[in-house]
Design a protein around this motif. Sequence first.
Motif, PDB file in Angstrom:
ATOM      1  N   ARG A   1       0.831  -1.207   0.000  1.00  0.00           N
ATOM      2  CA  ARG A   1       0.000   0.000   0.000  1.00  0.00           C
ATOM      3  C   ARG A   1       0.863   1.252   0.000  1.00  0.00           C
ATOM      4  O   ARG A   1       0.555   2.230  -0.686  1.00  0.00           O
ATOM      5  N   ASN A   2       1.927   1.224   0.774  1.00  0.00           N
ATOM      6  CA  ASN A   2       2.844   2.359   0.822  1.00  0.00           C
ATOM      7  C   ASN A   2       3.502   2.568  -0.543  1.00  0.00           C
ATOM      8  O   ASN A   2       3.588   3.700  -1.041  1.00  0.00           O
ATOM      9  N   LEU A   3       3.948   1.498  -1.167  1.00  0.00           N
ATOM     10  CA  LEU A   3       4.551   1.586  -2.495  1.00  0.00           C
ATOM     11  C   LEU A   3       3.563   2.157  -3.510  1.00  0.00           C
ATOM     12  O   LEU A   3       3.899   3.034  -4.302  1.00  0.00           O
ATOM     13  N   MET A   4       2.322   1.674  -3.469  1.00  0.00           N
ATOM     14  CA  MET A   4       1.310   2.161  -4.393  1.00  0.00           C
ATOM     15  C   MET A   4       1.069   3.656  -4.187  1.00  0.00           C
ATOM     16  O   MET A   4       0.973   4.420  -5.149  1.00  0.00           O
ATOM     17  N   CYS A   5       1.008   4.092  -2.945  1.00  0.00           N
ATOM     18  CA  CYS A   5       0.807   5.504  -2.637  1.00  0.00           C
ATOM     19  C   CYS A   5       1.950   6.348  -3.196  1.00  0.00           C
ATOM     20  O   CYS A   5       1.720   7.385  -3.825  1.00  0.00           O
ATOM     21  N   VAL A   6       3.172   5.907  -2.980  1.00  0.00           N
ATOM     22  CA  VAL A   6       4.339   6.635  -3.485  1.00  0.00           C
ATOM     23  C   VAL A   6       4.292   6.716  -5.009  1.00  0.00           C
ATOM     24  O   VAL A   6       4.535   7.778  -5.599  1.00  0.00           O
ATOM     25  N   GLN A   7       3.947   5.611  -5.663  1.00  0.00           N
ATOM     26  CA  GLN A   7       3.862   5.613  -7.125  1.00  0.00           C
ATOM     27  C   GLN A   7       2.784   6.585  -7.601  1.00  0.00           C
ATOM     28  O   GLN A   7       2.989   7.321  -8.572  1.00  0.00           O
ATOM     29  N   GLN A   8       1.643   6.580  -6.926  1.00  0.00           N
ATOM     30  CA  GLN A   8       0.567   7.474  -7.333  1.00  0.00           C
ATOM     31  C   GLN A   8       0.977   8.940  -7.184  1.00  0.00           C
ATOM     32  O   GLN A   8       0.664   9.770  -8.047  1.00  0.00           O
ATOM     33  N   VAL A   9       1.678   9.270  -6.125  1.00  0.00           N
ATOM     34  CA  VAL A   9       2.127  10.650  -5.919  1.00  0.00           C
ATOM     35  C   VAL A   9       3.150  11.045  -6.981  1.00  0.00           C
ATOM     36  O   VAL A   9       3.081  12.146  -7.548  1.00  0.00           O
ATOM     37  N   ILE A  10       4.092  10.156  -7.264  1.00  0.00           N
ATOM     38  CA  ILE A  10       5.111  10.455  -8.276  1.00  0.00           C
ATOM     39  C   ILE A  10       4.456  10.689  -9.637  1.00  0.00           C
ATOM     40  O   ILE A  10       4.750  11.673 -10.326  1.00  0.00           O
ATOM     41  N   LEU A  11       3.540   9.794 -10.016  1.00  0.00           N
ATOM     42  CA  LEU A  11       2.893   9.932 -11.323  1.00  0.00           C
ATOM     43  C   LEU A  11       1.956  11.139 -11.360  1.00  0.00           C
ATOM     44  O   LEU A  11       1.776  11.756 -12.415  1.00  0.00           O
ATOM     45  N   GLN A  12       1.381  11.509 -10.221  1.00  0.00           N
ATOM     46  CA  GLN A  12       0.569  12.726 -10.161  1.00  0.00           C
ATOM     47  C   GLN A  12       1.450  13.937 -10.400  1.00  0.00           C
ATOM     48  O   GLN A  12       1.092  14.837 -11.169  1.00  0.00           O
ATOM     49  N   LYS A  13       2.617  13.982  -9.769  1.00  0.00           N
ATOM     50  CA  LYS A  13       3.518  15.130  -9.929  1.00  0.00           C
ATOM     51  C   LYS A  13       4.053  15.222 -11.353  1.00  0.00           C
ATOM     52  O   LYS A  13       4.390  16.306 -11.819  1.00  0.00           O
ATOM     53  N   LEU A  14       4.114  14.096 -12.053  1.00  0.00           N
ATOM     54  CA  LEU A  14       4.517  14.100 -13.462  1.00  0.00           C
ATOM     55  C   LEU A  14       3.353  14.460 -14.380  1.00  0.00           C
ATOM     56  O   LEU A  14       3.498  14.482 -15.591  1.00  0.00           O
ATOM     57  N   GLU A  15       2.180  14.714 -13.768  1.00  0.00           N
ATOM     58  CA  GLU A  15       0.963  15.087 -14.486  1.00  0.00           C
ATOM     59  C   GLU A  15       0.510  14.019 -15.475  1.00  0.00           C
ATOM     60  O   GLU A  15       0.044  14.318 -16.575  1.00  0.00           O
ATOM     61  N   ILE A  16       0.659  12.761 -15.064  1.00  0.00           N
ATOM     62  CA  ILE A  16       0.156  11.654 -15.870  1.00  0.00           C
ATOM     63  C   ILE A  16      -1.360  11.615 -15.697  1.00  0.00           C
ATOM     64  O   ILE A  16      -1.853  11.589 -14.576  1.00  0.00           O
ATOM     65  N   PRO A  17      -2.120  11.654 -16.781  1.00  0.00           N
ATOM     66  CA  PRO A  17      -3.582  11.633 -16.661  1.00  0.00           C
ATOM     67  C   PRO A  17      -4.058  10.402 -15.874  1.00  0.00           C
ATOM     68  O   PRO A  17      -3.548   9.302 -16.050  1.00  0.00           O
ATOM     69  N   GLY A  18      -5.027  10.614 -15.013  1.00  0.00           N
ATOM     70  CA  GLY A  18      -5.577   9.517 -14.219  1.00  0.00           C
ATOM     71  C   GLY A  18      -4.966   9.402 -12.841  1.00  0.00           C
ATOM     72  O   GLY A  18      -5.450   8.655 -12.007  1.00  0.00           O
ATOM     73  N   PHE A  19      -3.910  10.146 -12.593  1.00  0.00           N
ATOM     74  CA  PHE A  19      -3.257  10.118 -11.286  1.00  0.00           C
ATOM     75  C   PHE A  19      -3.500  11.457 -10.597  1.00  0.00           C
ATOM     76  O   PHE A  19      -2.854  12.452 -10.896  1.00  0.00           O
ATOM     77  N   ASP A  20      -4.469  11.440  -9.691  1.00  0.00           N
ATOM     78  CA  ASP A  20      -4.863  12.653  -8.983  1.00  0.00           C
ATOM     79  C   ASP A  20      -4.540  12.547  -7.500  1.00  0.00           C
ATOM     80  O   ASP A  20      -5.233  13.108  -6.665  1.00  0.00           O
ATOM     81  N   GLY A  21      -3.514  11.785  -7.164  1.00  0.00           N
ATOM     82  CA  GLY A  21      -3.135  11.585  -5.773  1.00  0.00           C
ATOM     83  C   GLY A  21      -3.484  10.182  -5.313  1.00  0.00           C
ATOM     84  O   GLY A  21      -4.070   9.393  -6.051  1.00  0.00           O
ATOM     85  N   PRO A  22      -3.134   9.860  -4.086  1.00  0.00           N
ATOM     86  CA  PRO A  22      -3.386   8.514  -3.557  1.00  0.00           C
ATOM     87  C   PRO A  22      -4.876   8.175  -3.515  1.00  0.00           C
ATOM     88  O   PRO A  22      -5.699   9.013  -3.157  1.00  0.00           O
ATOM     89  N   THR A  23      -5.195   6.963  -3.913  1.00  0.00           N
ATOM     90  CA  THR A  23      -6.579   6.495  -3.892  1.00  0.00           C
ATOM     91  C   THR A  23      -6.600   4.972  -3.806  1.00  0.00           C
ATOM     92  O   THR A  23      -5.622   4.310  -4.156  1.00  0.00           O
ATOM     93  N   VAL A  24      -7.717   4.445  -3.343  1.00  0.00           N
ATOM     94  CA  VAL A  24      -7.942   2.999  -3.355  1.00  0.00           C
ATOM     95  C   VAL A  24      -9.251   2.678  -4.081  1.00  0.00           C
ATOM     96  O   VAL A  24      -9.750   1.564  -4.008  1.00  0.00           O
ATOM     97  N   ASP A  25      -9.792   3.657  -4.796  1.00  0.00           N
ATOM     98  CA  ASP A  25     -11.016   3.483  -5.565  1.00  0.00           C
ATOM     99  C   ASP A  25     -10.767   2.486  -6.697  1.00  0.00           C
ATOM    100  O   ASP A  25      -9.860   2.681  -7.519  1.00  0.00           O
ATOM    101  N   VAL A  26     -11.561   1.422  -6.739  1.00  0.00           N
ATOM    102  CA  VAL A  26     -11.314   0.327  -7.688  1.00  0.00           C
ATOM    103  C   VAL A  26     -11.329   0.777  -9.147  1.00  0.00           C
ATOM    104  O   VAL A  26     -10.398   0.449  -9.888  1.00  0.00           O
TER     105      VAL A  26
END
Length: 107
Positions: free
Chosen positions: A29-54
């Motif tokens: 879960r921690n790894l997933m959160c870090v990845q989501q934050v990194i990809l959000q900061k890179l402005e990758i579409p679909g990454f709006d911060g940490p989430t667990v929404d399926v």
Amino acid sequence: LNDNERKAFEASCAERRQELLTRYAWDFRNLMCVQQVILQKLEIPGFDGPTVDVPTLEFQSNICSLLHTAFFLRKNLGEEQHKKMLETQRERLKKGRNSHSPKPGSL
């Protein structure tokens, strides 16, 4: 071993197993959160911060598969072609995300 010792051993093993599963689950879960934050900061579409929404995670998984494929192809395409391909995909994702489906969590 007598019956009580065997039961105590089995209970101890089950407890240790559950502790390991819990620890690994939190690590992932921690790894997933870090990845989501990194990809959000890179402005990758679909990454709006940490989430667990399926539905969001499924969308993010598809994006990560696309990115993995793109970087795998980098060796064959060269850096400039690779950048052009990623930009094209990024724009397609932005357009597809805005026109085909509501933003997760906005329903």
